[in-house]
Design an enzyme around this catalytic site. Structure first.
Site, PDB file in Angstrom:
ATOM      1  N   MET A  97       0.837  -1.205   0.000  1.00 52.78           N
ATOM      2  CA  MET A  97       0.000   0.000   0.000  1.00 52.78           C
ATOM      3  C   MET A  97       0.875   1.259   0.000  1.00 52.78           C
ATOM      4  O   MET A  97       0.412   2.348   0.325  1.00 52.78           O
ATOM      5  CB  MET A  97      -0.935  -0.007   1.207  1.00 52.78           C
ATOM      6  CG  MET A  97      -1.902  -1.189   1.145  1.00 52.78           C
ATOM      7  SD  MET A  97      -3.436  -0.919   2.033  1.00 52.78           S
ATOM      8  CE  MET A  97      -2.830  -0.728   3.682  1.00 52.78           C
ATOM      9  N   GLY A  98       2.140   1.111  -0.352  1.00 58.63           N
ATOM     10  CA  GLY A  98       3.033   2.270  -0.422  1.00 58.63           C
ATOM     11  C   GLY A  98       3.506   2.707   0.951  1.00 58.63           C
ATOM     12  O   GLY A  98       3.449   1.944   1.913  1.00 58.63           O
ATOM     13  N   LEU A 140       6.599   3.124   1.686  1.00 55.14           N
ATOM     14  CA  LEU A 140       7.487   1.963   1.808  1.00 55.14           C
ATOM     15  C   LEU A 140       8.608   2.188   2.816  1.00 55.14           C
ATOM     16  O   LEU A 140       9.078   3.305   3.013  1.00 55.14           O
ATOM     17  CB  LEU A 140       8.084   1.624   0.439  1.00 55.14           C
ATOM     18  CG  LEU A 140       7.068   1.284  -0.652  1.00 55.14           C
ATOM     19  CD1 LEU A 140       7.781   0.896  -1.934  1.00 55.14           C
ATOM     20  CD2 LEU A 140       6.111   0.184  -0.224  1.00 55.14           C
ATOM     21  N   HIS A 179       9.217  -3.610   3.481  1.00 59.05           N
ATOM     22  CA  HIS A 179       8.726  -3.854   2.122  1.00 59.05           C
ATOM     23  C   HIS A 179       9.882  -4.247   1.189  1.00 59.05           C
ATOM     24  O   HIS A 179       9.757  -5.156   0.364  1.00 59.05           O
ATOM     25  CB  HIS A 179       8.068  -2.596   1.549  1.00 59.05           C
ATOM     26  CG  HIS A 179       6.846  -2.140   2.285  1.00 59.05           C
ATOM     27  ND1 HIS A 179       6.818  -0.996   3.048  1.00 59.05           N
ATOM     28  CD2 HIS A 179       5.594  -2.660   2.356  1.00 59.05           C
ATOM     29  CE1 HIS A 179       5.614  -0.830   3.553  1.00 59.05           C
ATOM     30  NE2 HIS A 179       4.847  -1.829   3.161  1.00 59.05           N
ATOM     31  N   GLN A 235     -10.509  -2.443   2.507  1.00 55.06           N
ATOM     32  CA  GLN A 235     -10.002  -3.148   3.697  1.00 55.06           C
ATOM     33  C   GLN A 235      -9.905  -2.244   4.912  1.00 55.06           C
ATOM     34  O   GLN A 235      -9.440  -2.672   5.968  1.00 55.06           O
ATOM     35  CB  GLN A 235      -8.657  -3.812   3.412  1.00 55.06           C
ATOM     36  CG  GLN A 235      -7.492  -2.867   3.273  1.00 55.06           C
ATOM     37  CD  GLN A 235      -6.245  -3.605   2.813  1.00 55.06           C
ATOM     38  OE1 GLN A 235      -6.169  -4.057   1.678  1.00 55.06           O
ATOM     39  NE2 GLN A 235      -5.286  -3.764   3.693  1.00 55.06           N
ATOM     40  N   GLY A 256       4.507 -10.424   4.111  1.00 52.86           N
ATOM     41  CA  GLY A 256       5.310 -10.291   5.321  1.00 52.86           C
ATOM     42  C   GLY A 256       4.667 -11.010   6.506  1.00 52.86           C
ATOM     43  O   GLY A 256       3.459 -10.896   6.743  1.00 52.86           O
ATOM     44  N   MET A 287       8.962  -2.853  11.681  1.00 47.07           N
ATOM     45  CA  MET A 287       8.814  -1.712  10.764  1.00 47.07           C
ATOM     46  C   MET A 287       7.388  -1.674  10.245  1.00 47.07           C
ATOM     47  O   MET A 287       6.795  -2.705   9.932  1.00 47.07           O
ATOM     48  CB  MET A 287       9.794  -1.852   9.602  1.00 47.07           C
ATOM     49  CG  MET A 287      11.213  -1.679  10.034  1.00 47.07           C
ATOM     50  SD  MET A 287      12.330  -1.759   8.621  1.00 47.07           S
ATOM     51  CE  MET A 287      13.885  -1.682   9.487  1.00 47.07           C
TER      52      MET A 287
HETATM   53  P1  AMP Z   1       1.401  -2.931   3.505  1.00 45.05           P
HETATM   54  O1  AMP Z   1       1.959  -1.917   2.547  1.00 45.05           O
HETATM   55  O2  AMP Z   1       1.403  -2.499   4.912  1.00 45.05           O
HETATM   56  O3  AMP Z   1       0.101  -3.522   3.021  1.00 45.05           O
HETATM   57  O4  AMP Z   1       2.439  -4.140   3.469  1.00 45.05           O
HETATM   58  C1  AMP Z   1       2.787  -4.775   2.261  1.00 45.05           C
HETATM   59  C2  AMP Z   1       3.511  -6.049   2.569  1.00 45.05           C
HETATM   60  O5  AMP Z   1       4.687  -5.754   3.316  1.00 45.05           O
HETATM   61  C3  AMP Z   1       2.668  -7.009   3.433  1.00 45.05           C
HETATM   62  O6  AMP Z   1       2.859  -8.332   2.957  1.00 45.05           O
HETATM   63  C4  AMP Z   1       3.262  -6.816   4.803  1.00 45.05           C
HETATM   64  O7  AMP Z   1       3.116  -7.938   5.643  1.00 45.05           O
HETATM   65  C5  AMP Z   1       4.722  -6.572   4.464  1.00 45.05           C
HETATM   66  N1  AMP Z   1       5.399  -5.901   5.566  1.00 45.05           N
HETATM   67  C6  AMP Z   1       4.987  -4.803   6.240  1.00 45.05           C
HETATM   68  N2  AMP Z   1       5.836  -4.506   7.244  1.00 45.05           N
HETATM   69  C7  AMP Z   1       6.811  -5.458   7.202  1.00 45.05           C
HETATM   70  C8  AMP Z   1       7.977  -5.713   7.980  1.00 45.05           C
HETATM   71  N3  AMP Z   1       8.320  -4.942   9.007  1.00 45.05           N
HETATM   72  N4  AMP Z   1       8.751  -6.769   7.650  1.00 45.05           N
HETATM   73  C9  AMP Z   1       8.415  -7.580   6.607  1.00 45.05           C
HETATM   74  N5  AMP Z   1       7.318  -7.384   5.832  1.00 45.05           N
HETATM   75  C10 AMP Z   1       6.535  -6.343   6.123  1.00 45.05           C
END
Ligand code: AMP
Length: 286
Positions: A30-31, A33, A37, A61, A149, A186
């Site tokens: 979702m950016g 970053l 990510h 969501q 993640g 993070m």
């Molecule tokens: P989001 O942009 O928050 O939807 O996250 C996108 C992807 O990055 C998802 O699969 C998250 O689980 C993963 N993610 C977010 N934070 C972390 C982190 N600290 N370590 C590893 N993966 C992450």
């Protein structure tokens, strides 16, 4: 890095690559970053010669519209980070691209118990929204590998179920949580914490580690109650849940049992920012 906005341009950019080929690895985001990510992109690069990343803040969501409205955005910086990390193709769809018939009255996904537990209780409809967007993105990108993640543990379980139900031939790869030096997972949400809150936030990880140090020598209910007390004492305003669950079904564990795969999961709010984290509870050496 090629940047595409439409489904047609996406398919054009992947022309000649068979659908669901393991040569394509996909990282949905979702950016806003951060290095977490980027660790997914790095893992994707190790798996496949072509890495596709998407940035899309999915409205369906967010159970709280205010949360959606204030979701952080940093597109230019995101593009630089993805380019430096070696993403080949960046998909940046509009809402109408993924939801041509709108975001209302979408057919539900049968998620059963998984969406009645933990995040499901506190964010009704959240995992329906996750399935809606992930399913659409997977049909658009048609990757062989999908990288998620471990930080969003329940989301990984939900998407695993989505892949089983849809029979999409995609390998799910779960990437370990990237943490700051003090252990805080993070997250794009960390940017909303002040200096004081940022310091206190690391106590989530310390509490999870404490649970792990006690497991399986104390009963789940005792550990959960003490962990909740520790989080509130550290300055968290509220704790939505602090639960020790079966690592696959996410059902709460009633008894400590070294033979059951277990995970501790926390959602707690600090300075109005809701943070989540988790830690698999491993077997200990004697
Ligand atoms: P989001 O942009 O928050 O939807 O996250 C996108 C992807 O990055 C998802 O699969 C998250 O689980 C993963 N993610 C977010 N934070 C972390 C982190 N600290 N370590 C590893 N993966 C992450």
């Amino acid at each position: 890095m090629i940047i595409v906005h439409s489904l047609q341009a996406l398919r054009q950019a992947l022309l000649g690559v068979p659908a669901y080929h393991p040569g394509v690895a996909f990282v949905p985001t979702m950016g806003a970053l951060h290095h977490g990510h980027i660790s997914l992109v790095a893992a994707a690069r190790r798996l496949s010669p072509t890495v596709v990343t998407s940035i899309f803040v999915n409205p369906t969501q967010f159970n709280d519209p205010a949360d959606f409205a204030r979701y952080p955005k940093s597109l230019e910086q995101d593009i630089d980070m993805l380019e430096a990390a070696g993403t080949h193709l960046l998909f940046l769809p509009e809402v109408a691209t993924l939801y041509p018939q709108g975001t209302q009255h979408l057919p539900p996904y049968p998620l059963g118990r998984l969406e009645q537990l933990l995040e499901g209780v506190h964010r009704p409809g959240h995992f329906q929204g996750v399935c809606q967007v992930v399913h659409r993105l997977l049909q658009a990108v048609q990757p062989g590998h999908l990288l998620l993640g471990a930080k969003d543990y329940q989301q990984c379980m939900v998407v695993r179920q989505l892949l089983l139900q849809t029979a999409l031939p995609i390998q799910l790869q779960i990437v370990p949580t990237m943490r700051e030096a003090d252990g805080l997972a993070m997250s794009s949400r960390n940017r909303r914490l002040g200096a004081d809150g940022r310091q206190k936030a690391a106590s989530i990880y310390r509490t999870l580690q404490w649970i792990n140090s006690q497991w399986p020598h104390a009963q789940p209910a005792i550990l959960e109650a003490e962990a909740r007390r520790q989080l509130l004492a550290a300055g968290f305003e509220s704790v939505d849940y602090c639960s020790i669950c079966h690592a696959h079904t996410l059902e709460p564990l009633q008894q400590a049992d070294a033979d059951e795969p277990a995970v501790a999961l926390v959602a707690a709010t600090l300075e109005g920012v809701r943070l989540i984290d988790n830690l698999p509870l491993g077997p200990k050496m004697a």
